[in-house]
Enzyme design. Structure first.
Site, PDB file in Angstrom:
ATOM      1  N   PHE A   1      -3.938  34.181 -12.011  1.00  0.00           N
ATOM      2  CA  PHE A   1      -4.196  34.351 -13.442  1.00  0.00           C
ATOM      3  C   PHE A   1      -3.667  35.978 -13.571  1.00  0.00           C
ATOM      4  CE2 PHE A   1      -6.008  35.334 -17.487  1.00  0.00           C
ATOM      5  CZ  PHE A   1      -5.711  34.429 -18.189  1.00  0.00           C
TER       6      PHE A   1
ATOM      7  N   ASP B   1     -12.839  34.591  -9.229  1.00  0.00           N
ATOM      8  CA  ASP B   1     -12.812  34.301 -10.492  1.00  0.00           C
ATOM      9  C   ASP B   1     -13.232  32.869 -10.895  1.00  0.00           C
ATOM     10  OD1 ASP B   1     -12.076  34.122 -13.231  1.00  0.00           O
ATOM     11  OD2 ASP B   1     -10.394  35.364 -13.070  1.00  0.00           O
TER      12      ASP B   1
ATOM     13  N   TYR C   1     -15.664  31.949 -23.031  1.00  0.00           N
ATOM     14  CA  TYR C   1     -15.193  31.308 -24.111  1.00  0.00           C
ATOM     15  C   TYR C   1     -14.372  29.925 -23.832  1.00  0.00           C
ATOM     16  CZ  TYR C   1     -10.929  34.090 -22.803  1.00  0.00           C
ATOM     17  OH  TYR C   1     -10.043  34.797 -22.196  1.00  0.00           O
ATOM     18  N   LYS C   2     -14.368  29.390 -22.724  1.00  0.00           N
ATOM     19  CA  LYS C   2     -13.887  28.405 -22.144  1.00  0.00           C
ATOM     20  C   LYS C   2     -14.948  27.386 -22.231  1.00  0.00           C
ATOM     21  CE  LYS C   2     -10.044  30.737 -20.099  1.00  0.00           C
ATOM     22  NZ  LYS C   2      -9.792  31.608 -19.261  1.00  0.00           N
TER      23      LYS C   2
ATOM     24  N   ARG D   1      -0.681  21.097 -20.168  1.00  0.00           N
ATOM     25  CA  ARG D   1      -1.882  21.117 -19.654  1.00  0.00           C
ATOM     26  C   ARG D   1      -2.877  20.231 -20.575  1.00  0.00           C
ATOM     27  NH1 ARG D   1      -4.893  26.726 -18.126  1.00  0.00           N
ATOM     28  NH2 ARG D   1      -4.954  26.832 -20.704  1.00  0.00           N
TER      29      ARG D   1
HETATM   30  C1  PLP Z   1      -9.458  32.741 -19.141  1.00  0.00           C
HETATM   31  C2  PLP Z   1      -9.262  33.794 -18.132  1.00  0.00           C
HETATM   32  C3  PLP Z   1      -9.678  35.187 -17.993  1.00  0.00           C
HETATM   33  C4  PLP Z   1      -9.812  35.825 -19.249  1.00  0.00           C
HETATM   34  O1  PLP Z   1     -10.192  37.270 -19.226  1.00  0.00           O
HETATM   35  P1  PLP Z   1     -10.404  38.138 -20.357  1.00  0.00           P
HETATM   36  O2  PLP Z   1     -10.474  39.270 -19.827  1.00  0.00           O
HETATM   37  O3  PLP Z   1     -11.929  37.764 -20.412  1.00  0.00           O
HETATM   38  O4  PLP Z   1      -9.647  37.721 -21.557  1.00  0.00           O
HETATM   39  C5  PLP Z   1      -9.707  35.764 -16.811  1.00  0.00           C
HETATM   40  N1  PLP Z   1      -9.421  35.135 -15.439  1.00  0.00           N
HETATM   41  C6  PLP Z   1      -9.015  33.821 -15.583  1.00  0.00           C
HETATM   42  C7  PLP Z   1      -8.537  33.229 -14.305  1.00  0.00           C
HETATM   43  C8  PLP Z   1      -9.084  33.133 -16.696  1.00  0.00           C
HETATM   44  O5  PLP Z   1      -8.844  31.768 -16.739  1.00  0.00           O
END
Ligand code: PLP
Length: 408
Positions: A126, A195, A220-221, A367
């Site tokens: 990511f 993560d 938020y997921k 997805r």
């Molecule tokens: C959604 C997501 C994030 C989000 O990071 P923010 O800083 O909270 O916006 C980080 N890492 C991964 C792997 C994600 O899927």
């Protein structure tokens, strides 16, 4: 040939989590298969936020830091997240965003590893994970090294301070063996930061069982905390005494209300707090977390796997034009499936027009996410049957479906 529609109805009728859908504000005409990107709104959230704003803030004013226990909300929510990720209540705290928590924990890990500077990750991780390493590299504190997932273990040499991986890959859905990679890193003298953004609330996670050192995850997921919800951070208890993170804000001080000139870090994960917590956002996250913790991770995982298996098999039989790039083994993937097509963007837009909400990941991935608390097997079936129909009718080739929005 399987009657997939009848099968979906049978599975929905037998689904023990079906009543939980009613706890979310969802339109029955919409198949929402993007809860892995933004979780749905729990019906209890508006009233809880209303109470926090009108009663606690409006009437209680500043005394609510004590009377409504605003001050320990980050720890209280952290303790509710802990059982979802195999942690103890005192090892998890809610603060800031995933990106900022990555910065704090990568820095903390580097500070513990004298003489080693390499942070190892995989290409295609990511973006924010990779960018945060780069930021520390620009300051001369880290050295970024990337190795393909198959060669990560070979890349773990004496220079590696930290292995930073995303447990469930956002694009492919592939899931790392957390216990095996954590062990490999430890054998090489490296620490590990996981993560869990695409894992928490959807797949089994056992941080302490795996011996993990650090973790971060998204609010938020699957935790349904709302857009931009605060994130969480985990530090194994054995590291609490030596933990030093560089964002030494006053809320991470051992005694913030002594207003001392000198910073003295709070013990344990409390030190990860930096500034004042966003109480309204935290209150929304609290509702989402309570809902997921109330259902329990085992039931969530088992429904998630059943839904993704249903969809994978139905797609393979009925929509072979879109090959699945996620692992076939449900235990080796997260709660999503990714399908490849040269016109994935247009197909995704055409699906949305038919009220089936998935998402697109550049350059060619469609997805579909299966948030187990509220997605129905009927929604999975609709995605498959609408895709079949869009391909047969050619409707996806309409020019409006090729227009790109700012957020995809
Ligand atoms: C959604 C997501 C994030 C989000 O990071 P923010 O800083 O909270 O916006 C980080 N890492 C991964 C792997 C994600 O899927």
């Amino acid at each position: 040939m399987t009657d997939w529609n009848a099968e979906a109805q049978r599975l929905d009728a037998a689904d023990p989590l079906a009543p939980h859908r009613g706890e979310f504000l969802l339109d029955d005409a919409v198949a929402y298969l993007d809860g892995n990107s933004l979780g749905a709104l729990p019906k209890a959230t508006p009233a809880r936020i209303g109470g926090v704003v009108q009663e606690e803030w409006g009437k209680g004013l500043i005394s609510s830091w004590n009377t409504a226990n605003w001050i320990d909300l980050p720890q209280r929510i952290g303790a509710k997240i802990a059982p979802l990720v195999g942690a103890q209540g005192n090892e998890v705290v809610v603060a800031d965003s995933v990106s900022i928590n990555l910065f704090k924990l990568i820095s903390a890990a580097l500070a513990m590893q004298k003489g080693r500077k390499v942070v190892l990750s995989e290409p295609g991780n990511f973006p924010t994970d990779l960018y945060m390493i780069e930021g520390l590299e620009a300051q001369g504190l880290a050295e970024r090294r990337l190795a393909d997932r198959a060669s990560i273990e070979d890349a773990l040499d004496d220079d590696v301070a930290l292995l930073l991986l995303t447990h469930v890959h956002y694009k492919s859905g592939a899931m790392f063996d957390m216990a095996r990679l954590t062990q490999a890193a430890h054998d090489a003298g490296a620490l590990v930061l996981w993560d869990l953004s695409h894992s928490v609330g959807a797949v089994p996670v056992d941080l302490n069982g795996a011996g993990a050192d650090f973790a971060v995850g998204c609010g938020y997921k699957y935790l349904n905390g709302g857009p931009g919800a605060p994130a969480f951070a985990f530090v194994a208890e054995r590291h609490h005494a030596s933990l030093r993170q560089p964002l030494s804000g006053w809320m991470g001080h051992a005694k913030p209300f002594e207003f001392s000139d000198d910073y003295k870090p709070a013990p344990g994960v409390d030190q990860l707090l930096c500034g004042t917590a966003p109480i309204i956002s935290m209150s929304a996250l609290n509702v989402g977390v309570e809902l997921m913790a109330g259902i329990g991770i085992e039931a969530l995982v088992s429904k998630s796997r059943a839904m993704s298996e249903f969809t994978r098999k139905a797609m393979a039989e009925l929509v072979p034009e879109l090959p699945c790039i996620s692992p076939d083994d449900p235990q080796a993937r997260g709660s999503q499936l990714s399908f490849r097509h040269d016109h994935a963007y247009e197909l995704c837009q055409a699906l949305i027009a038919r009220r089936v909400i998935g998402d697109f990941r550049a350059p060619d991935i469609l997805r579909l996410g299966f948030a187990p608390a509220y997605v129905r097997f009927a929604d999975c079936w609709r995605a498959v049957s609408e895709l079949r129909d869009l391909l047969d009718s050619g409707e996806w080739t309409r020019p409006q479906y090729a227009e790109r929005a700012a957020v995809t």
